[in-house]
Design a protein around this motif. Structure first.
Motif, PDB file in Angstrom:
ATOM      1  N   LEU A  16      46.705  49.161  36.963  1.00  0.00           N
ATOM      2  CA  LEU A  16      48.017  48.285  37.691  1.00  0.00           C
ATOM      3  C   LEU A  16      47.123  47.698  38.962  1.00  0.00           C
ATOM      4  CD1 LEU A  16      50.818  48.648  39.079  1.00  0.00           C
ATOM      5  CD2 LEU A  16      50.370  49.663  40.871  1.00  0.00           C
ATOM      6  N   THR A  17      46.123  47.544  38.589  1.00  0.00           N
ATOM      7  CA  THR A  17      44.939  46.629  39.709  1.00  0.00           C
ATOM      8  C   THR A  17      44.531  45.699  38.989  1.00  0.00           C
ATOM      9  OG1 THR A  17      43.601  48.275  40.914  1.00  0.00           O
ATOM     10  CG2 THR A  17      42.764  46.828  40.905  1.00  0.00           C
ATOM     11  N   PHE A  23      47.004  38.147  38.509  1.00  0.00           N
ATOM     12  CA  PHE A  23      47.837  37.323  39.388  1.00  0.00           C
ATOM     13  C   PHE A  23      47.658  36.315  40.039  1.00  0.00           C
ATOM     14  CE2 PHE A  23      50.823  40.028  37.424  1.00  0.00           C
ATOM     15  CZ  PHE A  23      52.238  38.615  38.195  1.00  0.00           C
ATOM     16  N   PHE A  24      45.837  36.625  39.830  1.00  0.00           N
ATOM     17  CA  PHE A  24      44.892  35.989  41.052  1.00  0.00           C
ATOM     18  C   PHE A  24      44.140  35.090  40.499  1.00  0.00           C
ATOM     19  CE2 PHE A  24      46.980  39.541  43.515  1.00  0.00           C
ATOM     20  CZ  PHE A  24      47.418  38.553  44.670  1.00  0.00           C
ATOM     21  N   ASN A  25      43.672  35.746  39.729  1.00  0.00           N
ATOM     22  CA  ASN A  25      42.324  35.501  39.029  1.00  0.00           C
ATOM     23  C   ASN A  25      42.550  35.454  37.970  1.00  0.00           C
ATOM     24  OD1 ASN A  25      40.052  33.746  37.344  1.00  0.00           O
ATOM     25  ND2 ASN A  25      38.987  33.960  40.123  1.00  0.00           N
ATOM     26  N   ILE A  26      42.721  34.688  36.612  1.00  0.00           N
ATOM     27  CA  ILE A  26      42.710  35.390  35.159  1.00  0.00           C
ATOM     28  C   ILE A  26      41.745  35.652  35.023  1.00  0.00           C
ATOM     29  CG2 ILE A  26      42.061  32.190  34.529  1.00  0.00           C
ATOM     30  CD1 ILE A  26      45.406  35.150  32.908  1.00  0.00           C
ATOM     31  N   HIS A 130      48.930  28.257  35.519  1.00  0.00           N
ATOM     32  CA  HIS A 130      47.293  27.327  36.794  1.00  0.00           C
ATOM     33  C   HIS A 130      47.492  27.729  37.706  1.00  0.00           C
ATOM     34  CE1 HIS A 130      51.638  25.404  37.666  1.00  0.00           C
ATOM     35  NE2 HIS A 130      50.715  25.363  39.023  1.00  0.00           N
ATOM     36  N   TRP A 131      48.289  28.513  38.374  1.00  0.00           N
ATOM     37  CA  TRP A 131      47.356  29.402  40.502  1.00  0.00           C
ATOM     38  C   TRP A 131      46.826  30.188  40.334  1.00  0.00           C
ATOM     39  CZ3 TRP A 131      49.628  33.171  39.269  1.00  0.00           C
ATOM     40  CH2 TRP A 131      51.270  34.047  39.190  1.00  0.00           C
ATOM     41  N   ALA A 132      46.365  31.075  38.821  1.00  0.00           N
ATOM     42  CA  ALA A 132      45.336  31.977  38.814  1.00  0.00           C
ATOM     43  C   ALA A 132      44.129  31.214  38.442  1.00  0.00           C
ATOM     44  CB  ALA A 132      46.536  33.569  38.014  1.00  0.00           C
TER      45      ALA A 132
END
Lengths: 197, 64
Positions: A16-17, A23-26, A130-132
């Motif tokens: 899950l993590t 979603f935060f850093n690809i 792109h946001w990640a």
């Protein structure tokens, strides 16, 4: 008699993590390689499917969401999904798409293609991601692989959740390419060891 | 009275091991990662594995 929980019964938290981190850093997508190499290594070295049987965090996640949280119809999976044709066909398809992803990564590494900051869901839908992406210390190819690999992981999770909802919680296990591949390795290993005896 | 015991369709088993975790008597193993094997001596025919199996290839069979 209730089985005492072991440390590996909580590996769903890791799965899950992993999904959340993407979603935060690809670049965290690279960690997913553990889910590829560990089952293969166990199958090749130990000749069993201990990864599926005990350690698969994704399977545990489906068990939890579909079983304990009740988000599964708990119906029988259609016969064609559990057939060898579908399982091996899906494995081949998965392989082909995986190598296409590797090829794309290579093109970016070689400078023949620009980095595509998208996650491709179900091999079709290109979701902007792109946001990640916050840059990489190395080549853009490193990020391209992360986007591609996360696409593979997210796609299989979405498919897994879909079949979890429609059929039994761990329906994904029936056609999971890693499961099919490790079972094939175990079968091949068993044939060679029995021939040696 | 006829007893029921779990039986695996080994040809279709994907060896995922979901059945191992739910068996209250620890009678199920997946030796060599090929298919599940149920120790029928210990099986009490509770049917938990039948319900759990994602491929629905475990059934209860009348033994006597």
């Amino acid at each position: 008699m209730k089985r005492k929980k072991k440390w590996y019964d909580y590996l769903w938290i890791a799965s899950l993590t992993y999904l959340i981190l993407g979603f935060f850093n690809i670049l965290f997508a690279w960690l997913g390689l553990f889910c590829f190499f560990i089952p293969l290594a166990i199958a090749v070295i130990k000749g069993n499917k201990a990864y599926c049987n005990k350690y698969c965090g994704r399977g545990q996640l489906f068990s939890l969401v579909g079983g304990r949280f009740g988000l599964s119809r708990k119906k029988d999976i259609p016969g064609w999904i559990r057939s060898g044709y579908f399982r091996y066909g899906f494995l081949i398809f998965f392989f082909v798409m995986f190598f296409l992803m590797l090829w794309n990564t290579w093109l970016v590494f070689a400078g023949a293609k620009n980095l595509g900051a998208v996650v491709t869901l179900l091999w079709t839908f290109k979701l902007p991601w792109h946001w990640a992406y916050h840059g990489t210390l190395f080549s853009d190819g490193v990020a391209q692989f992360a986007f591609g690999f996360y696409s593979v992981m997210l796609t299989s999770t979405v498919l897994g959740f879909l079949t979890m909802a429609l059929f039994k919680p761990r329906s994904w296990c029936v056609y999971c390419p890693m499961g099919t591949m490790t079972q094939l390795i175990c079968k091949a290993k068993n044939v060679t060891t029995s021939q040696k005896q | 009275m006829a007893k029921k015991k779990a039986a695996v369709s080994i040809r279709e088993c994907v060896a995922c091991g979901c059945c191992i975790k739910v068996c209250p008597r620890n009678t199920i193993t997946v030796p060599n990662g090929i298919h599940a094997v149920i120790n029928r001596e210990l099986c009490i025919g509770c049917g938990k594995c039948v319900k759990e199996c994602p491929a629905s290839i475990i059934s209860l069979e009348v033994t006597e």
